[in-house]
Write an enzyme that holds these catalytic residues in place. Structure first.
Site: not given
Lengths: 281, 196
Positions: B13, B40, B133
């Site tokens: 991310s 992401h 996540d």
């Protein structure tokens, strides 16, 4: 086949035999995730335990099936698609006295309200009828209400602006603290109806079909089936709009369409009817 | 007994742009596994990340298409605003199901579906990131018998994601960013030797 796959196969068979809802042609990975999510909400342990309540309890089934339809996205997803629709497709549609549009697999309705707004701003709404369909009555009811959480509005507003919107997005809804209620006038020419692309037949003589980000849930066979359904439901020169990662490229219907705006996945049905080139003219 | 590995999944991310460049540029052109990545990011028409990685990497880097057959030596990136999933027949699929951990694409979704398909043949890697996540995904990979790696939190631009992954106690190796690609290479060579 492991037990989990076996249980899913049995569950899908049960839903098909009992209610005619056929999910057997769905891409399995996301379907499995959705089924497991539905399972977690019931507190039951195994997927096969879902079969008895599904067979004997219609309300349970309706709720379960609604879960399988919901995909979540904001309005005016892919703003450049809506811009292309506005600039390239709408001018052509304006030449008709009356137009019929099918928005297929609407889920909770974000796409169909976006479309209604474009038609309004382009002066086409009054002579349009939009058929907005989904296989779940529960989900259709939500779409019909047109009430959305406010956090969806922020993203949608940005998209609307990028899509070439001609006024303020705020003109189309009334907001309170938690939700935004869309203008009733947007619904006037929308017909919300239950239709299942897997099992139901052709839907009218459409000038335009929107079905974006639904086919990614289907396997290749089912995609082909649905492309044929769309071909049969379109007038000659009618338009078909797919999601940004979907394509007609690998389907049997490929030669019956022209990619008019390839980047935005806007296709047009060829004027000739099916089978014409096969005959010796 | 050494596993025979079939695929690599990477979740990353905040800070991912640099991390992916470092990691992928170190992979040799004879790297035989497919690599699937969730970074992401927002949906965007021009695909800067893919273009830039392709320039700096010996393997083919592309945005994943739905129904695409997973091919060895190819690096697949999840498209912005779609989940990327692995099907049992080793093809890729996409969905717009609700975000997981506020993310779409979600690392958990890729890792869990890849674990179900590849089981012990999967290598999962968590890199820099500012949310959690990927932790559930790391657990699934471990439970399926796969191998799990986290970037060393102290070497990550954002340490939340590696720390969350390590906190699951399902991470096999904690490596610096520079160590990961050589480690994967060694692993593959060992795995080939054992197989022969």
């Amino acid at each position: 086949m492991d037990n989990e796959e076996l249980e899913i196969t049995l569950l899908l068979e049960a839903m098909q035999s009992r209610y005619g809802y056929d999910f057997r042609g769905y891409a399995r990975a996301s379907l499995t995730r959705r089924i497991k999510k539905g399972l977690a909400e019931t507190g039951l342990q195994r997927i096969s335990e879902l079969i008895p309540p599904i067979l004997y309890d219609r309300d349970f089934f309706n709720k379960f099936v609604a879960n399988l339809s919901v995909h979540v996205t904001e309005m005016f997803r892919d703003p450049l698609f809506f811009k292309a629709l506005r600039e390239e497709v709408i001018p052509y549609l304006k030449t008709f006295p009356f137009i019929k549009i099918w928005s297929a697999g609407i889920s909770t309705g974000e796409e169909v309200y976006s479309l209604a707004i474009v038609l309004k701003e382009e002066g086409l709404y009054e002579k349009s009828r939009i058929y907005a369909t989904d296989f779940s009555d529960t989900v259709l009811e939500k779409a019909r209400k047109g009430i959305y959480p406010t956090d969806l509005i922020k993203k949608s507003t940005k998209n609307y602006q990028k899509s070439g919107g001609s006024t303020s997005f705020g003109n189309y809804y009334h907001a309170d603290y938690e939700s935004a209620i869309f203008d009733r006038a947007l619904k006037k020419n929308i017909v919300f109806a239950n239709h299942n692309m897997v099992t139901d037949s052709v839907f009218g003589e459409m000038h335009l079909i929107l079905c974006r980000n639904v086919l990614i849930y289907f396997d290749a066979n089912l995609q082909n089936h649905v492309f044929q359904l769309f071909f049969d439901s379109l007038r000659p020169n009618g338009f078909l709009c797919l999601g940004s990662k979907e394509t007609l490229e690998y389907s049997k219907e490929k030669d019956n369409f022209v990619a008019v705006i390839k980047r935005q996945k806007i296709y047009q049905k060829k004027k000739t009817h099916r089978g014409y080139h096969a005959e010796s003219l | 007994m050494q596993n025979h590995y079939e695929a690599v999944v990477i979740g990353v991310s905040a800070g991912g742009f640099r991390a992916l460049h470092t990691l992928l540029s170190e992979l040799p052109d004879h790297f035989t596994l497919p690599v699937m990545i969730v970074q992401h990011r927002k949906a965007s028409a021009e695909n800067y990340l893919v273009t830039s990685l392709n320039k700096n990497c010996r393997l083919l880097v592309k945005e994943a298409d739905e129904k695409e057959k997973i091919t060895s030596g190819t690096v697949y990136l999840a498209p912005g605003d779609y989940h990327l999933l692995v099907e049992k027949d080793k093809t890729l699929s996409l969905s717009i199901d609700e975000p997981v951990c506020y993310s779409r694409p979600s690392i958990d979704v890729l890792f869990e579906t890849a674990a179900a398909t590849y089981q012990a043949g999967l290598i999962g890697i968590i890199l820099t990131g500012a949310n959690s996540d990927g932790s559930a995904g790391i657990r699934s990979i471990k439970a399926g018998g796969g191998l799990t790696i986290s970037q060393h939190p102290e070497t990550a631009e954002a340490d939340t994601m590696p720390l969350a992954a390590i906190a699951t106690k399902a991470v096999d190796y904690i490596l610096t960013l520079q160590e990961i690609s050589p480690f994967l290479n060694d692993l593959l060579e060992q795995s080939h030797e054992t197989k022969e």
